[in-house]
Design a protein around this motif. Structure first.
Motif, PDB file in Angstrom:
ATOM      1  N   ARG A  68      -6.590 -13.304   5.494  1.00  0.00           N
ATOM      2  CA  ARG A  68      -5.157 -13.233   5.189  1.00  0.00           C
ATOM      3  C   ARG A  68      -4.308 -13.394   6.436  1.00  0.00           C
ATOM      4  O   ARG A  68      -3.156 -13.830   6.364  1.00  0.00           O
ATOM      5  CB  ARG A  68      -4.878 -11.873   4.558  1.00  0.00           C
ATOM      6  N   GLY A  69      -4.882 -13.011   7.573  1.00  0.00           N
ATOM      7  CA  GLY A  69      -4.112 -13.151   8.801  1.00  0.00           C
ATOM      8  C   GLY A  69      -4.873 -12.659  10.006  1.00  0.00           C
ATOM      9  O   GLY A  69      -5.966 -12.096   9.893  1.00  0.00           O
ATOM     10  N   ILE A  70      -4.294 -12.908  11.167  1.00  0.00           N
ATOM     11  CA  ILE A  70      -4.881 -12.476  12.426  1.00  0.00           C
ATOM     12  C   ILE A  70      -3.772 -11.886  13.277  1.00  0.00           C
ATOM     13  O   ILE A  70      -2.695 -12.483  13.406  1.00  0.00           O
ATOM     14  CB  ILE A  70      -5.549 -13.659  13.164  1.00  0.00           C
ATOM     15  N   ARG A  71      -4.042 -10.700  13.814  1.00  0.00           N
ATOM     16  CA  ARG A  71      -3.092 -10.095  14.750  1.00  0.00           C
ATOM     17  C   ARG A  71      -3.632 -10.217  16.153  1.00  0.00           C
ATOM     18  O   ARG A  71      -4.773  -9.833  16.411  1.00  0.00           O
ATOM     19  CB  ARG A  71      -2.848  -8.630  14.391  1.00  0.00           C
ATOM     20  N   LEU A 119      -1.241 -25.175   4.781  1.00  0.00           N
ATOM     21  CA  LEU A 119      -2.565 -25.196   5.405  1.00  0.00           C
ATOM     22  C   LEU A 119      -3.270 -26.521   5.120  1.00  0.00           C
ATOM     23  O   LEU A 119      -3.878 -27.125   6.011  1.00  0.00           O
ATOM     24  CB  LEU A 119      -3.419 -24.037   4.875  1.00  0.00           C
ATOM     25  N   MET A 120      -3.146 -26.986   3.880  1.00  0.00           N
ATOM     26  CA  MET A 120      -3.798 -28.237   3.491  1.00  0.00           C
ATOM     27  C   MET A 120      -3.180 -29.438   4.202  1.00  0.00           C
ATOM     28  O   MET A 120      -3.824 -30.469   4.350  1.00  0.00           O
ATOM     29  CB  MET A 120      -3.698 -28.428   1.973  1.00  0.00           C
ATOM     30  N   GLY A 121      -1.906 -29.273   4.623  1.00  0.00           N
ATOM     31  CA  GLY A 121      -1.234 -30.371   5.307  1.00  0.00           C
ATOM     32  C   GLY A 121      -1.571 -30.477   6.780  1.00  0.00           C
ATOM     33  O   GLY A 121      -1.197 -31.453   7.440  1.00  0.00           O
ATOM     34  N   GLY A 155       5.250  -9.298  18.257  1.00  0.00           N
ATOM     35  CA  GLY A 155       5.838  -9.174  16.933  1.00  0.00           C
ATOM     36  C   GLY A 155       6.208 -10.505  16.297  1.00  0.00           C
ATOM     37  O   GLY A 155       6.635 -10.551  15.139  1.00  0.00           O
ATOM     38  N   ALA A 156       6.060 -11.598  17.054  1.00  0.00           N
ATOM     39  CA  ALA A 156       6.333 -12.920  16.470  1.00  0.00           C
ATOM     40  C   ALA A 156       5.301 -13.230  15.387  1.00  0.00           C
ATOM     41  O   ALA A 156       4.140 -12.850  15.514  1.00  0.00           O
ATOM     42  CB  ALA A 156       6.296 -13.992  17.555  1.00  0.00           C
ATOM     43  N   GLU A 157       5.746 -13.892  14.312  1.00  0.00           N
ATOM     44  CA  GLU A 157       4.834 -14.217  13.207  1.00  0.00           C
ATOM     45  C   GLU A 157       4.918 -15.692  12.854  1.00  0.00           C
ATOM     46  O   GLU A 157       6.001 -16.281  12.840  1.00  0.00           O
ATOM     47  CB  GLU A 157       5.170 -13.371  11.972  1.00  0.00           C
ATOM     48  N   PHE A 158       3.754 -16.254  12.590  1.00  0.00           N
ATOM     49  CA  PHE A 158       3.647 -17.646  12.163  1.00  0.00           C
ATOM     50  C   PHE A 158       2.943 -17.646  10.813  1.00  0.00           C
ATOM     51  O   PHE A 158       1.862 -17.087  10.680  1.00  0.00           O
ATOM     52  CB  PHE A 158       2.855 -18.461  13.192  1.00  0.00           C
ATOM     53  N   ARG A 159       3.571 -18.268   9.787  1.00  0.00           N
ATOM     54  CA  ARG A 159       3.049 -18.210   8.420  1.00  0.00           C
ATOM     55  C   ARG A 159       2.759 -19.595   7.877  1.00  0.00           C
ATOM     56  O   ARG A 159       3.474 -20.535   8.135  1.00  0.00           O
ATOM     57  CB  ARG A 159       4.075 -17.533   7.491  1.00  0.00           C
ATOM     58  N   ASP A 173      -0.832 -19.793  -5.297  1.00  0.00           N
ATOM     59  CA  ASP A 173       0.629 -19.729  -5.183  1.00  0.00           C
ATOM     60  C   ASP A 173       1.074 -18.547  -4.320  1.00  0.00           C
ATOM     61  O   ASP A 173       2.137 -18.575  -3.705  1.00  0.00           O
ATOM     62  CB  ASP A 173       1.271 -19.590  -6.576  1.00  0.00           C
ATOM     63  N   ASP A 174       0.254 -17.481  -4.316  1.00  0.00           N
ATOM     64  CA  ASP A 174       0.614 -16.278  -3.551  1.00  0.00           C
ATOM     65  C   ASP A 174      -0.034 -16.249  -2.174  1.00  0.00           C
ATOM     66  O   ASP A 174       0.313 -15.421  -1.339  1.00  0.00           O
ATOM     67  CB  ASP A 174       0.176 -15.015  -4.318  1.00  0.00           C
ATOM     68  N   TRP A 175      -1.022 -17.101  -1.980  1.00  0.00           N
ATOM     69  CA  TRP A 175      -1.789 -17.057  -0.732  1.00  0.00           C
ATOM     70  C   TRP A 175      -0.919 -17.401   0.455  1.00  0.00           C
ATOM     71  O   TRP A 175      -0.074 -18.301   0.400  1.00  0.00           O
ATOM     72  CB  TRP A 175      -2.954 -18.052  -0.815  1.00  0.00           C
ATOM     73  N   GLU A 176      -1.119 -16.666   1.545  1.00  0.00           N
ATOM     74  CA  GLU A 176      -0.519 -17.070   2.811  1.00  0.00           C
ATOM     75  C   GLU A 176      -1.384 -16.573   3.950  1.00  0.00           C
ATOM     76  O   GLU A 176      -2.175 -15.631   3.799  1.00  0.00           O
ATOM     77  CB  GLU A 176       0.919 -16.555   2.958  1.00  0.00           C
ATOM     78  N   PHE A 177      -1.257 -17.255   5.070  1.00  0.00           N
ATOM     79  CA  PHE A 177      -1.973 -16.871   6.282  1.00  0.00           C
ATOM     80  C   PHE A 177      -0.927 -16.571   7.344  1.00  0.00           C
ATOM     81  O   PHE A 177      -0.026 -17.380   7.587  1.00  0.00           O
ATOM     82  CB  PHE A 177      -2.903 -18.009   6.725  1.00  0.00           C
ATOM     83  N   VAL A 178      -1.066 -15.382   7.959  1.00  0.00           N
ATOM     84  CA  VAL A 178      -0.056 -14.928   8.913  1.00  0.00           C
ATOM     85  C   VAL A 178      -0.712 -14.673  10.266  1.00  0.00           C
ATOM     86  O   VAL A 178      -1.660 -13.891  10.371  1.00  0.00           O
ATOM     87  CB  VAL A 178       0.627 -13.628   8.448  1.00  0.00           C
ATOM     88  N   LEU A 179      -0.196 -15.328  11.276  1.00  0.00           N
ATOM     89  CA  LEU A 179      -0.645 -15.107  12.641  1.00  0.00           C
ATOM     90  C   LEU A 179       0.438 -14.311  13.354  1.00  0.00           C
ATOM     91  O   LEU A 179       1.575 -14.766  13.448  1.00  0.00           O
ATOM     92  CB  LEU A 179      -0.867 -16.468  13.314  1.00  0.00           C
ATOM     93  N   GLY A 180       0.095 -13.104  13.804  1.00  0.00           N
ATOM     94  CA  GLY A 180       1.073 -12.257  14.473  1.00  0.00           C
ATOM     95  C   GLY A 180       0.689 -12.040  15.928  1.00  0.00           C
ATOM     96  O   GLY A 180      -0.476 -11.834  16.240  1.00  0.00           O
ATOM     97  N   THR A 181       1.686 -12.091  16.792  1.00  0.00           N
ATOM     98  CA  THR A 181       1.390 -11.900  18.215  1.00  0.00           C
ATOM     99  C   THR A 181       1.705 -10.475  18.640  1.00  0.00           C
ATOM    100  O   THR A 181       2.274  -9.690  17.887  1.00  0.00           O
ATOM    101  CB  THR A 181       2.208 -12.866  19.099  1.00  0.00           C
ATOM    102  N   GLU A 182       1.346 -10.169  19.886  1.00  0.00           N
ATOM    103  CA  GLU A 182       1.551  -8.833  20.427  1.00  0.00           C
ATOM    104  C   GLU A 182       3.034  -8.511  20.609  1.00  0.00           C
ATOM    105  O   GLU A 182       3.397  -7.343  20.752  1.00  0.00           O
ATOM    106  CB  GLU A 182       0.792  -8.681  21.751  1.00  0.00           C
TER     107      GLU A 182
END
Ligand SMILES: [Zn+2]
Lengths: 115, 199
Positions: free
Chosen positions: B166-169, B64-66, B54-58, B43-52
């Motif tokens: 958890r994420g990638i910057r 993720l399963m979808g 500052g844009a973020e995709f969550r 329920d708390d899990w999230e994956f965050v992709l952040g760009t150089e």
């Protein structure tokens, strides 16, 4: 949560002895993250890893990392603000001329002075 | 579902050694860990992709399963010298996650629950070579192996396949991660035996 995947800091004795002449098993360190001062022997050491990772027993942040390559080693202490190492009293070193000062009467711990 | 690459692996085995230099074969799956195993409720899990910029995709767990799922079967090589062949995973390709992400970055810094980090060139996350994997051998990835989800980048030493991801910057300049700041190689190609800095 219990976690039995780490060893206690006594296991650092051998690996660190490769780098340092002093006996670090009796040393204490201050955690950069939470400020706790703990004996090195009480750190939680994760050794099933590409290197040794010693963590603060209070906050679990990394205090010391040691990586050993066949011909090199890396020691990272950025997570420790100091290491305090017990030393023989100045002027009472065993190397002093024999008999000038008594040795060992006020030493703490069973390992001091036995070299 | 179902993009598998056994053909690629099969070709490799027929045309060359199955194991990179200095590696030995193991049948079990050793658990390596640099710290306590984080417990991350889905329920708390999230994956965050952040760009150089500052844009973020969550993505949440259901999100993720979808996404389109892939089932890679790959060989994995740990820098502590064990290799395991033909491991079966399910997860989401980084190509899918990076689709539509506008970036000029050339490097990536991967972050994990628990604080672990590792760096690699962004190109190595592309081209069907990297996944956010949540299933191993047909069952949900156990926490000791990096569940709920870990990065899977099998063409590099396995420390790059960050557990508990958890994420990638995305970064313009390379920034070394946890093991890379303590002597390990910035790239870590097992076939070139890039274990330590300078190898
Ligand atoms: Zn601490």
């Amino acid at each position: 949560m219990t976690d039995m995947s780490y060893l206690d800091g006594n296991m650092l004795d051998g690996p660190l002895r490769e780098l340092f002449a002093v006996d670090l098993s009796a040393a204490t360190g201050r955690c950069q993250s939470c400020g706790m001062v703990a004996p090195v022997a009480r750190l939680h050491v994760y050794s099933h890893a590409p290197g040794l990772v010693a963590r603060c027993p209070a906050c679990t942040e990394v205090m010391l990392r040691l990586v050993r390559a066949p011909d090199r080693a890396w020691l990272d202490l950025r997570g420790a603000t100091f290491l305090q190492v017990p030393m023989p009293l100045e002027g009472r070193r065993p190397a002093d001329p024999a008999g000038t000062r008594p040795v060992g009467g006020d030493r703490r711990g069973g390992r001091g002075g036995t070299g | 579902m179902g993009i598998v690459s056994p053909g690629f692996q099969g070709r490799r085995r027929m045309s060359g050694p199955a194991l990179p230099p200095g590696q030995y074969l193991t049948e079990d799956f050793p658990v390596l860990s640099a710290g306590p195993t984080p417990k991350v409720p889905l329920d708390d899990w999230e994956f965050v992709l952040g760009t150089e910029t500052g844009a973020e995709f969550r993505w949440t767990w259901p999100e993720l399963m979808g996404l389109p799922q892939e089932t890679p079967t790959v060989d994995i090589h740990c820098v502590t010298r064990w290799s395991k062949l033909g491991t079966s995973w399910q997860g989401v390709s980084l190509d899918t996650l990076l689709d539509g992400v506008d970036t000029a970055a050339r490097y990536a810094l991967v972050h994990s629950y628990g604080g672990y980090t590792t760096n690699l060139p962004l190109d190595d996350l592309r081209g069907g070579r990297a996944w956010v994997a949540h299933t191993y051998d047909g069952v949900p990835l156990p926490a000791e192996h990096g569940g709920p989800a870990r990065l899977l980048v099998p063409h590099l030493y396995f420390w790059k396949s960050a557990k508990w991801v958890r994420g990638i910057r995305l970064l313009v300049d390379d920034q070394p991660g946890f093991w890379e700041t303590a002597g390990y190689h910035d790239y870590g190609d097992p076939w070139r035996e890039q274990r330590y800095q300078g190898d």
